[in-house]
Design an enzyme around this catalytic site. Structure first.
Site, PDB file in Angstrom:
ATOM      1  N   GLU A 309       1.011  -1.211   0.060  1.00 33.25           N
ATOM      2  CA  GLU A 309       0.022   0.147   0.044  1.00 33.25           C
ATOM      3  C   GLU A 309       0.905   1.276  -0.047  1.00 33.25           C
ATOM      4  OE1 GLU A 309      -2.643  -0.756   3.364  1.00 33.25           O
ATOM      5  OE2 GLU A 309      -4.004  -1.830   1.983  1.00 33.25           O
ATOM      6  N   ASP A 383      -8.290  -9.391   4.219  1.00 29.80           N
ATOM      7  CA  ASP A 383      -7.894  -7.977   5.087  1.00 29.80           C
ATOM      8  C   ASP A 383      -8.998  -8.056   6.250  1.00 29.80           C
ATOM      9  OD1 ASP A 383      -6.991  -5.684   6.369  1.00 29.80           O
ATOM     10  OD2 ASP A 383      -7.701  -4.309   4.617  1.00 29.80           O
ATOM     11  N   GLU A 411     -12.738  -2.151  11.748  1.00 25.65           N
ATOM     12  CA  GLU A 411     -12.812  -1.377  10.674  1.00 25.65           C
ATOM     13  C   GLU A 411     -13.819  -2.118   9.758  1.00 25.65           C
ATOM     14  OE1 GLU A 411      -8.950  -1.755   8.767  1.00 25.65           O
ATOM     15  OE2 GLU A 411      -9.686  -0.874   6.990  1.00 25.65           O
TER      16      GLU A 411
HETATM   17  O1  GCW Z   1      -6.942  -2.941   5.529  1.00 17.75           O
HETATM   18  C1  GCW Z   1      -5.942  -2.091   5.478  1.00 17.75           C
HETATM   19  C2  GCW Z   1      -6.640  -0.787   6.157  1.00 17.75           C
HETATM   20  C3  GCW Z   1      -5.344   0.277   6.237  1.00 17.75           C
HETATM   21  C4  GCW Z   1      -4.204  -0.393   6.911  1.00 17.75           C
HETATM   22  C5  GCW Z   1      -3.990  -1.644   6.081  1.00 17.75           C
HETATM   23  C6  GCW Z   1      -2.720  -2.432   6.861  1.00 17.75           C
HETATM   24  C7  GCW Z   1      -2.557   0.364   8.466  1.00 17.75           C
HETATM   25  O2  GCW Z   1      -7.674  -0.370   5.591  1.00 17.75           O
HETATM   26  O3  GCW Z   1      -5.765   1.397   6.913  1.00 17.75           O
HETATM   27  O4  GCW Z   1      -3.020   0.462   7.015  1.00 17.75           O
HETATM   28  O5  GCW Z   1      -4.717  -2.672   6.239  1.00 17.75           O
HETATM   29  O6  GCW Z   1      -2.869  -3.579   7.642  1.00 17.75           O
HETATM   30  O7  GCW Z   1      -1.385  -2.156   6.697  1.00 17.75           O
END
Ligand code: GCW
Length: 726
Positions: A309, A383, A411
């Site tokens: 990311e 995720d 989340e």
């Molecule tokens: O799911 C994603 C989240 C991000 C997070 C990432 C991760 C900290 O939306 O906000 O970043 O996972 O786990 O690195």
């Protein structure tokens, strides 16, 4: 009002407050360490009698903290101030200590309980009966004391004790996704509890209470900053602040860790590169590690999100994850620090299936990591979705320690307005059989090193803690923090037992409260799966904010951020084909698991659309069509929230009015949001299935476009000025 009547009133008020009368407010700050008065008079008398004297010479800070906790707990629960004694009074003494103290009483502490374990037992010393709490270390004493206090909190008899316990996992760590500007990524309980601006000068009482709460459930590590890290955290200015927190945590046996940005040598050190094989880079990290340990001699180590990311990482220099992790591991090794290297990676080149990426990148690296590296793997392959199959990496890297990463912050589970007790989610993953070492090689056994004793072991939970008065936003979200600690300590503990203890410690021992509330807690995660993402649907939430439903999302920054990428609904059907006719991700599992999930005869409904694209008319085991089954689950999910809130309403008067009312209101919000999820998803998927919704179900109040066009502003969990929207 006359002098006496005022005094009388004050005394009355105090008494009522002390007895925890439900007429009074409780903001939830004390978490599960409420230390309510023992309500049963006979039991209280028995406790007082058995605890009249205490032998607990406390020399170190840790022992002092343990003693102070014991005395606070006994005072609050029993109005008891035990007399400090030197010798045992038969049947009335509790004796607490490490081998050093216990030697003078000729008590040996067995090695088998390890460095962090403890014994709590009723025993005879020189013909005199007493209660003994013993451990091999000061931190073991802390754990023993908290667990002894728990027995009183849950009103158990302490007449015949024989408890021996120790943690099954070495590193039991909370990961805070807290930014230095005090926003919290995916945080729904207010701003960060770390007040970086006032640190190191001001030590907020919160830091101490945070450490106490963690120690009470055996958590022994805290990563205080976000994995999307700011290089500044390694500057001397910030290290002083980190040091101040470390000093607080140390008393409670908690080590501090930092998330580090892989490009720190460039951003902070002014180097031209962060290539892990570059000697200047290596030196920079070695010097940095030495510097950190000069501030914090027991610093825990680094957590790293790399090449994921948009984060920098070794791949930017043509190196592997192992090259990056090992370089940091070398810098920390002389100080006994560890590297927790995350496997949450998926790159921008858009693979055929994001599900497969972590496995593809990490499996070839098995055995290539230094001994002080542990690879941190999310529970599922995508995720933290409401339900995921276990991550295929578990069991696939027999020569590499794998650290479980669960997400406590909700989340994808309704933020802090939805009551979702996560222990069943933890258990579902941990008890999954990977078959990689034959039948019974569960995820829990893999990560705790049952098949490879050389490995270090650990479990991480992404914290759900913020500056809200009640820490976690929703009073019941505290249960997830609690359950994480208990699960990391011993993953075989049942979610029901953990919920039972938590309810009694947090609210009341009244069976008429505990029993119905525990029942709905245990059901709550499944409810949320039902109204959000039933039958194996995943990643269908609003884009970026991750708030509310967004099954229509098809124009996010990247294909694998779109909901349509995952559900693949079309006129023919719905679901992601991960069998041989599709992405073939199932080959990443052991043959037994693959066979079970790839066959429609044996794939459980819960995982169906994770692995199969099926027609809307596909006949489910219930006899319903897939479409009807989907609709059924969405409606059942929303209905279950209604049932839960009806049960809650009956709890009025059994607990304090403040938390009762807060939960009641939150449940109404949850119900409204559950209905939104249900209606938005059902209407959206109906545009493909073109099949009817049974007329017995309540109709959606709004057309699909209403949901598609609703914007949400300033959704929590995203830093900066990012105030939009789905
Ligand atoms: O799911 C994603 C989240 C991000 C997070 C990432 C991760 C900290 O939306 O906000 O970043 O996972 O786990 O690195």
């Amino acid at each position: 009002m006359g002098k006496y009547s005022l005094k009388y009133l004050c005394v009355l008020m105090l008494l009522l407050l002390k007895t925890g009368s439900s007429a009074f407010a409780d903001n939830g700050y004390k978490l599960w360490l409420e230390y309510n008065k023992v309500g049963n008079p006979q039991l209280a008398v028995a406790y007082r009698q058995q605890l009249s004297y205490v032998i607990f010479p406390a020399a170190s800070d840790r022992l002092k903290a343990a003693k102070s906790e014991l005395l606070t707990g006994l005072d609050e629960m029993l109005t008891l101030k035990p007399v400090d004694a030197k010798s045992i009074i038969n049947g009335q003494t509790i004796i607490i200590g490490t081998p050093q103290l216990l030697k003078s009483f000729s008590i040996a502490v067995p090695d088998s309980i390890g460095g962090e374990g403890y014994l709590i037992k009723t025993t005879l010393i020189g013909q005199k009966k007493c209660i003994l709490i013993a451990a091999n270390s000061d931190v073991g004493v802390i754990y023993g004391v908290f667990n002894f206090l728990k027995l009183i909190q849950i009103n158990q008899s302490i007449s015949k004790l024989n408890i021996s316990d120790h943690p099954r996992m070495m590193y039991r760590v909370l990961d805070h996704w807290d930014n230095l500007n005090r926003t919290v990524e995916r945080g729904y309980a207010g701003s960060s509890i770390w007040n970086w601006h006032k640190l190191p000068g001001v030590i907020d009482q919160r830091y101490i209470d945070y450490a106490r709460a963690n120690a009470s459930v055996g958590i022994n590590g805290s990563v205080v900053n976000n994995v999307n890290a700011d290089a500044l955290i390694l500057s001397p200015q910030y290290l002083l602040k980190v040091q101040a927190l470390a000093n607080v945590f140390r008393t409670y046996g908690i080590k501090i860790y930092l998330s580090v940005k892989f490009s720190s040598p460039v951003e902070l050190g002014g180097l031209k590169t962060a290539d892990p094989l570059d000697p200047a880079v290596k030196k920079w990290w070695t010097d940095k590690a030495d510097e950190i340990y000069s501030y914090i001699p027991d610093f825990g180590g680094f957590l790293v999100k790399a090449n994921s990311e948009g984060q920098p990482g070794p791949q930017s220099y043509g190196r592997t994850h192992a090259d990056g992790a090992n370089m940091l591991a070398d810098a920390l090794a002389p100080h006994h620090g560890i590297v927790m290297w995350r496997a949450f990676v998926y790159d921008n080149k858009v693979p055929d299936d994001r599900f497969k990426q972590a496995y593809n990148e990490f499996k070839p690296l098995d055995g290539k990591f230094k001994d002080n590296v542990i690879v941190q793997v999310k529970n599922g392959p995508i995720d933290f979705q409401p339900r995921e199959p276990f991550h295929p990496l578990f069991g696939a890297m027999p020569n590499t320690p794998l650290m479980m990463e669960f997400q406590l912050t909700q989340e994808y589970l309704g933020f802090s307005t939805h009551l979702v007790y996560e222990a069943p989610l933890f258990a579902e993953c941990l008890q999954s059989d990977t078959y990689t070492r034959g039948k019974g090689s569960t995820v829990a056994r893999i990560i705790r090193g049952d098949f490879n004793k050389k490995l270090i072991t650990g479990m991480a939970g992404v914290a759900n803690i913020g500056a809200d008065l009640n820490w976690c936003g929703h009073p019941f979200a505290q249960a997830n923090w609690y359950a994480f600690g208990r699960t990391a300590w011993n993953s075989d503990q049942s979610p029901a037992v953990i919920a039972d203890d938590w309810l009694r410690m947090t609210f009341t021992d009244d069976e008429n409260f505990v029993s119905p509330v525990k029942k709905f807690m245990l059901q709550s995660r499944e409810n949320t799966v039902n109204y959000m993402a039933p039958l194996g649907l995943h990643h269908i939430m609003g884009v970026s904010t991750h708030y509310g439903p967004g099954p229509w999302v098809d124009n996010a920054g990247r294909p694998d951020w779109n909901a349509t990428y995952y559900h693949k609904a079309d006129s023919a059907g719905i679901g992601f084909d991960r069998t041989a006719t599709g992405s073939n991700a199932l080959t990443q599992y052991a043959p037994e698991v693959k066979a079970r999930w790839e066959s429609l005869q044996t794939c459980p409904d819960e995982y169906l659309l994770w692995f199969h694209h099926l027609s809307w008319t596909y006949k489910m085991s219930s006899g319903r069509s897939l479409w009807d089954e989907l609709v059924y689950h969405y409606y059942a999910g929303a209905e279950s929230v209604k049932q839960m809130s009806r049960t809650w309403e009956k709890m009025e008067g059994k607990i304090d009015a403040e938390r009762f009312s807060e939960v009641k209101q939150l449940m109404q919000v949850q119900l409204n949001e559950a209905i939104t999820w249900r209606d938005a998803c059902v209407l959206y998927f109906q545009t493909f299935s073109k099949m009817p919704i049974e007329t017995t179900y309540p109709k959606s109040q709004h057309p699909l476009d209403y949901y598609r066009n609703t914007k949400f502003y300033y959704v929590p969990g995203i830093g900066g000025n990012n105030y939009m929207t789905n």
